[in-house]
Structures are given as structure tokens and as C-alpha cells.
Motif scaffolding. Sequence first.
Motif, PDB file in Angstrom:
ATOM      1  N   ASP A   1      17.241  87.023 113.278  1.00  0.00           N
ATOM      2  CA  ASP A   1      15.957  87.342 112.657  1.00  0.00           C
ATOM      3  C   ASP A   1      15.725  86.533 111.380  1.00  0.00           C
ATOM      4  O   ASP A   1      14.585  86.290 110.988  1.00  0.00           O
ATOM      5  N   SER A   2      16.824  86.118 110.731  1.00  0.00           N
ATOM      6  CA  SER A   2      16.691  85.467 109.424  1.00  0.00           C
ATOM      7  C   SER A   2      17.082  83.992 109.405  1.00  0.00           C
ATOM      8  O   SER A   2      16.644  83.250 108.522  1.00  0.00           O
ATOM      9  N   HIS A   3      17.915  83.550 110.363  1.00  0.00           N
ATOM     10  CA  HIS A   3      18.455  82.198 110.281  1.00  0.00           C
ATOM     11  C   HIS A   3      18.516  81.498 111.645  1.00  0.00           C
ATOM     12  O   HIS A   3      18.562  82.146 112.686  1.00  0.00           O
ATOM     13  N   TYR A   4      18.556  80.158 111.569  1.00  0.00           N
ATOM     14  CA  TYR A   4      18.964  79.319 112.686  1.00  0.00           C
ATOM     15  C   TYR A   4      20.357  78.788 112.356  1.00  0.00           C
ATOM     16  O   TYR A   4      20.608  78.359 111.217  1.00  0.00           O
ATOM     17  N   LEU A   5      21.249  78.793 113.326  1.00  0.00           N
ATOM     18  CA  LEU A   5      22.578  78.223 113.140  1.00  0.00           C
ATOM     19  C   LEU A   5      22.647  76.920 113.931  1.00  0.00           C
ATOM     20  O   LEU A   5      22.480  76.908 115.154  1.00  0.00           O
ATOM     21  N   ILE A   6      22.894  75.824 113.205  1.00  0.00           N
ATOM     22  CA  ILE A   6      22.938  74.486 113.789  1.00  0.00           C
ATOM     23  C   ILE A   6      24.361  73.957 113.745  1.00  0.00           C
ATOM     24  O   ILE A   6      25.044  74.062 112.714  1.00  0.00           O
TER      25      ILE A   6
END
Length: 258
Positions: free
Chosen positions: A151-156
Motif C-alpha cells: 500500500d505504501s511502497h514499491y520494492l525494486i
Amino acid sequence: MKSLLTLITASLFSLQAMAITADEVVDKANLASFYAGDDGRSQARMIIVDAQGRKQTRQFSLLRRTLEKGGDQQMLVFFSRPSDVRGTVFRVEKKVDSDDDRWLYLPGLDLLKRISAGDKRTSFVGSHFFYEDVSGRNLKEDNFTLVEESDSHYLIDAKPKDPASVEFSSYRVWVDKTNWLPSKVEYLDKQGELYRQVETVQIDTIQGHPTVMRSRISDLASGGYTLMEFRGVQYDLGLPESIFSERSMRQPPVKYLR
């Protein structure tokens, strides 16, 4: 029923089409991190702490000018404290289609030293930041994968295209959805072990731009870290291209540093 299934299928395809890609996330994070405004000025302090808790400080002023959004940039860093680095100047001509040009001016020797591309991941004036951290890593040097979305972040996940050119095997970036700034970066060594971490500590909104005001880089192997703190941040000052030159390294443009 057939119409309902068709509608559901169309909706699923529509959602897939709208799904963001890893490269899109990275592009947005790069713009938020390094391209706020057409140019910018700030004062900064680095607090360098070694494994025994001993501290050193570095104070400097930074000028930055963007030639093209997401593209080439110019940067000058003028050190003022302590006395052993006063007058030292770091200059960058950031390029997206080739290696950046970087120079360091050492006033005590009146020496203008070019920093080779191979040295970009070495210590920036004795801190845990690398030269490359200051101006930003070229996005074309890595392959990116979107690993997870919350809901808060994208993990790359990022892997270097030329593994032999860097000391890490990969790194992971958590990009905040609300401001597109990386909140944390973790670097893994050649054995896949976590050894280096970058954390965003404080973000303020300045002239409409979310801006990192405090960040911390930790060397997890030694236990040392460097805290970077900014103040007096301003954007869109109309800085002239002429000041981003070799001449300014020896004769700082005092008018634009105040």
C-alpha cells in the motif's frame, strides 16, 4: 453470464495494462531524487562516525543545474569546514549517454584532479558516501525488476549489467508511493550478504518538491555510518551555466553561494 465474463476479462486486461513497470518506478524515483526544480542550492553537513564512535564533520554548499529533465546535469560542491578541506571543490558534469565527468580541486596543492570512472564508487572526502551517491547512479547501468508492491511502497531489485565494474551483486530499493523518493536502499555483496544500507531519515516539502533533508549511509561490515543533513534548500534560482566551470573551482561564485 457471457457478457459478465467478457466484462470481467476486459477489466483484468485493463488493470494489467495500467500496471506500472519497474523502469517506470525507477524513472519517477530518479526524477524526484535528483531533478527537483530547474536548478537548486543548499547547504549541507556530513557527520562521519567510525566503528569506535569517533566523529568527523564536513560542511559544504551545493549548486545544481539541470540541462534536461531526467538527463544531463551540472553540479558544484564547495567545502567550507573543517580547515583541512576548506576550499576543496567537487564538480560533476552528469551525462546519461556516457560516463559522468568528475573533478576534485585541492586548494593546498592548487591541484585539479580528474576522478576516473573506476573511482566513482570510492569514498567521498572520507565519508561513507561514494562519489556516485552524490550525483546519482546512471540508470542505464542496471537491470530493474519490480519485486513487490504494498500500500505504501514499491520494492525494486536492481542488478548491474557489468558485475565486474562494481563491488555489489545487486541492490534493493523501497520507493515511497506518496512522494516517489527512495526510503531505503540495501546493497548485497558478491556473496549475497547485506553490507551497505541507505536510509531516508527526514523529508520536507520545499517549493512544492518533496526533499530529503536527512539521510544515513551505513557500512554494516565495519559498523560506521555517515549522516547527511541539508538546510537552506532553494529551487529555481536561475543559476547561469557559466558558473559550472573549471574557473569556479579556483574562484568560487560567492554571489550564488549565499
